[in-house]
Design a protein around this motif. Structure first.
Motif, PDB file in Angstrom:
ATOM      1  N   ARG A 123       0.986  -1.110  -0.096  1.00  0.00           N
ATOM      2  CA  ARG A 123      -0.082  -0.121  -0.097  1.00  0.00           C
ATOM      3  C   ARG A 123       0.908   1.232   0.019  1.00  0.00           C
ATOM      4  N   MET A 124       1.911   1.282   0.723  1.00  0.00           N
ATOM      5  CA  MET A 124       2.801   2.436   0.772  1.00  0.00           C
ATOM      6  C   MET A 124       3.338   2.577  -0.715  1.00  0.00           C
ATOM      7  N   CYS A 125       3.811   1.771  -1.348  1.00  0.00           N
ATOM      8  CA  CYS A 125       4.539   1.948  -2.569  1.00  0.00           C
ATOM      9  C   CYS A 125       3.352   2.513  -3.684  1.00  0.00           C
ATOM     10  N   GLN A 126       2.047   1.825  -3.431  1.00  0.00           N
ATOM     11  CA  GLN A 126       1.082   2.144  -4.359  1.00  0.00           C
ATOM     12  C   GLN A 126       0.837   3.826  -4.339  1.00  0.00           C
ATOM     13  N   ILE A 127       0.661   4.270  -2.917  1.00  0.00           N
ATOM     14  CA  ILE A 127       0.273   5.600  -2.606  1.00  0.00           C
ATOM     15  C   ILE A 127       1.654   6.541  -2.952  1.00  0.00           C
ATOM     16  N   THR A 128       2.992   6.084  -2.601  1.00  0.00           N
ATOM     17  CA  THR A 128       4.006   6.829  -2.869  1.00  0.00           C
ATOM     18  C   THR A 128       4.210   7.242  -4.237  1.00  0.00           C
ATOM     19  N   ALA A 129       3.860   6.025  -5.054  1.00  0.00           N
ATOM     20  CA  ALA A 129       4.130   6.120  -6.808  1.00  0.00           C
ATOM     21  C   ALA A 129       3.471   7.390  -7.159  1.00  0.00           C
ATOM     22  N   VAL A 130       1.824   7.593  -6.492  1.00  0.00           N
ATOM     23  CA  VAL A 130       1.188   8.748  -7.299  1.00  0.00           C
ATOM     24  C   VAL A 130       1.584  10.003  -6.391  1.00  0.00           C
ATOM     25  N   GLU A 131       1.803   9.887  -5.036  1.00  0.00           N
ATOM     26  CA  GLU A 131       2.528  11.172  -4.451  1.00  0.00           C
ATOM     27  C   GLU A 131       3.668  11.920  -4.899  1.00  0.00           C
ATOM     28  N   ALA A 132       4.639  10.909  -4.925  1.00  0.00           N
ATOM     29  CA  ALA A 132       5.992  11.342  -5.740  1.00  0.00           C
ATOM     30  C   ALA A 132       5.909  11.937  -6.948  1.00  0.00           C
ATOM     31  N   ARG A 133       5.167  11.380  -7.720  1.00  0.00           N
ATOM     32  CA  ARG A 133       4.918  12.111  -9.256  1.00  0.00           C
ATOM     33  C   ARG A 133       4.366  13.554  -9.078  1.00  0.00           C
ATOM     34  N   LYS A 134       3.310  13.751  -8.229  1.00  0.00           N
ATOM     35  CA  LYS A 134       2.487  15.049  -8.022  1.00  0.00           C
ATOM     36  C   LYS A 134       3.688  16.109  -7.499  1.00  0.00           C
ATOM     37  N   SER A 135       4.289  15.510  -6.598  1.00  0.00           N
ATOM     38  CA  SER A 135       5.324  16.344  -5.553  1.00  0.00           C
ATOM     39  C   SER A 135       6.823  16.707  -6.217  1.00  0.00           C
ATOM     40  N   LYS A 136       6.953  15.999  -7.317  1.00  0.00           N
ATOM     41  CA  LYS A 136       8.097  15.734  -7.944  1.00  0.00           C
ATOM     42  C   LYS A 136       9.528  15.041  -6.784  1.00  0.00           C
ATOM     43  N   THR A 137       8.978  14.323  -6.311  1.00  0.00           N
ATOM     44  CA  THR A 137       9.945  14.000  -5.022  1.00  0.00           C
ATOM     45  C   THR A 137      10.544  12.551  -5.343  1.00  0.00           C
ATOM     46  N   THR A 138      11.790  12.347  -5.433  1.00  0.00           N
ATOM     47  CA  THR A 138      12.445  11.027  -5.620  1.00  0.00           C
ATOM     48  C   THR A 138      12.832  10.315  -4.715  1.00  0.00           C
ATOM     49  N   VAL A 139      12.282   8.978  -4.505  1.00  0.00           N
ATOM     50  CA  VAL A 139      12.330   8.017  -3.572  1.00  0.00           C
ATOM     51  C   VAL A 139      13.133   6.839  -3.641  1.00  0.00           C
ATOM     52  N   LEU A 140      13.945   6.934  -2.395  1.00  0.00           N
ATOM     53  CA  LEU A 140      15.159   5.691  -2.310  1.00  0.00           C
ATOM     54  C   LEU A 140      14.545   4.900  -1.368  1.00  0.00           C
ATOM     55  N   ILE A 141      14.608   3.478  -1.606  1.00  0.00           N
ATOM     56  CA  ILE A 141      13.945   2.487  -0.562  1.00  0.00           C
ATOM     57  C   ILE A 141      15.183   1.434  -0.577  1.00  0.00           C
ATOM     58  N   ILE A 142      15.675   1.263   1.008  1.00  0.00           N
ATOM     59  CA  ILE A 142      16.966   0.441   1.125  1.00  0.00           C
ATOM     60  C   ILE A 142      16.267  -0.960   1.473  1.00  0.00           C
ATOM     61  N   SER A 143      17.024  -2.204   1.072  1.00  0.00           N
ATOM     62  CA  SER A 143      16.224  -3.343   1.611  1.00  0.00           C
ATOM     63  C   SER A 143      17.349  -4.274   1.901  1.00  0.00           C
ATOM     64  N   GLN A 144      17.474  -5.154   2.618  1.00  0.00           N
ATOM     65  CA  GLN A 144      18.177  -6.080   3.016  1.00  0.00           C
ATOM     66  C   GLN A 144      18.357  -7.387   2.068  1.00  0.00           C
ATOM     67  N   VAL A 145      19.009  -8.283   2.504  1.00  0.00           N
ATOM     68  CA  VAL A 145      18.999  -9.736   1.460  1.00  0.00           C
ATOM     69  C   VAL A 145      18.155 -10.593   2.332  1.00  0.00           C
ATOM     70  N   ARG A 146      17.344 -11.444   1.526  1.00  0.00           N
ATOM     71  CA  ARG A 146      16.479 -12.394   1.990  1.00  0.00           C
ATOM     72  C   ARG A 146      16.937 -13.734   1.092  1.00  0.00           C
ATOM     73  N   ALA A 147      17.006 -15.183   1.956  1.00  0.00           N
ATOM     74  CA  ALA A 147      17.528 -15.949   1.166  1.00  0.00           C
ATOM     75  C   ALA A 147      16.264 -16.649   0.540  1.00  0.00           C
ATOM     76  N   ILE A 148      16.212 -17.261  -0.670  1.00  0.00           N
ATOM     77  CA  ILE A 148      15.106 -17.747  -1.421  1.00  0.00           C
ATOM     78  C   ILE A 148      15.203 -19.384  -1.034  1.00  0.00           C
ATOM     79  N   ILE A 149      13.903 -19.892  -0.411  1.00  0.00           N
ATOM     80  CA  ILE A 149      13.821 -20.997   0.117  1.00  0.00           C
ATOM     81  C   ILE A 149      13.315 -21.746  -1.014  1.00  0.00           C
TER      82      ILE A 149
END
Length: 317
Positions: A186-212
């Protein structure tokens, strides 16, 4: 003799006026308060903000992070994703001096001294640093920062460290299966719209997860929706190459080399890998703390012609 008669220019194709289209566009714009795309044939370049690394800018093809979009930085521990985000925020501050940048610090590990050494202005009017307690707060903070129009870039560190409000209040053995993924989606869906409107660049950091699975492997610790919402996915890795220099007669590590592969891009061909050297101590040979720009310029710039010297020069530590 009279010259050959000139051929008449071809008549322009008549503009098609489809019944009802104009009134539909007007109705949509009025009812939903949104602008509608009008196609033209004039090519326009993407607006970008530099990553802070010449090599990574080159690897993205377009010259950096595309503004108004979401980008994902991921990799194992110690792979310089927070440092890369800091370098990018410093560039965003230079590009838009009348705006701040925001850092949503779910990991609670932001180092102000390290950030300042890499050029980030951490004064209160240029840098908004928040400590959320749960995933719901992260999503709300992201929405508010993007909607405000007061920030040019927002960084989330990290989605892998996000936990729901219910998880923090419940006992350890009680699981909240799938709720965190729903909040991030939900955060990504809302952010995609709001970032485009306000011309904000968004960087999201994530760690590694093993593929089971039988094949194994690794991926980023976030739901698949994050991959769909992002314009670029860049995987960072720490290389085996450490930079050393003689200090008081002894070799000590003064820098580290990292790789950053553009795994996926919606605006250019992906697959390029940047080699980034980050200095943690200033040296006479390689310059101040931060990215070793001269090394990167050598790596991505034109090489000497045949017969010219190919030595790297006095900046070698």
């Amino acid at each position: 003799m009279p010259g050959k008669p000139k051929k008449a220019a071809p008549a322009a194709a008549p503009t098609r006026v489809l019944p009802g289209v104009g009134s539909l566009r007007d109705k949509l714009a009025k009812q939903y308060g949104t602008s509608l795309t009008r196609q033209d044939n004039t090519p326009t370049a993407y607006e970008v903000v530099s990553t802070g690394s010449l090599a990574l800018d080159y690897a993205t093809v377009v010259g950096g992070w595309v503004k108004c979009r979401i980008h994902l930085l991921w990799g194992p521990e110690g792979c310089a994703t927070p440092t890369s985000a800091i370098l990018s925020m410093a560039q965003a501050q230079r590009d838009e001096p009348n705006k701040a940048v925001g850092y949503i610090d779910m990991e609670q590990t932001f180092d102000f001294e390290w950030a300042q050494k890499h050029g980030l202005d951490t004064s209160e009017d240029r840098f908004i640093h928040v400590f959320p307690e749960n995933s719901e707060d992260v999503a709300d903070l992201m929405k508010e920062m993007c909607r405000s129009g007061a920030v040019s870039m927002v960084v989330v560190d990290s989605v892998g460290g996000m936990v729901t409000k219910a998880s923090t209040n419940n006992d350890a053995e009680k699981e909240e299966v799938g709720k965190n993924a729903k909040i991030i989606t939900r955060m990504c869906q809302i952010t995609a719209v709001e970032a485009r409107k306000s011309k904000t660049t968004v960087l999201i950091i994530s760690q590694v997860r093993a593929i089971i699975s039988a094949t194994g492997g690794e991926t980023f610790a976030a739901p698949k929706a994050l991959r769909h919402a992002t314009t670029m996915v860049v995987k960072f890795r720490k290389s085996d190459k450490a930079i050393t220099a003689q200090v008081d007669g002894e070799p000590i590590p003064v820098g580290q080399q990292f790789s950053a592969k553009v795994e996926r891009s919606k605006v250019a061909a992906g697959g390029r890998t940047a080699t980034i050297t980050i200095m943690n101590l200033a040296t006479k040979g390689r310059g101040p703390v931060g990215v070793a720009i001269v090394d990167e310029a050598w790596a991505v710039g034109p090489k000497p012609t045949v017969g010219a010297s190919n030595t790297r020069g006095p900046w070698t530590a």
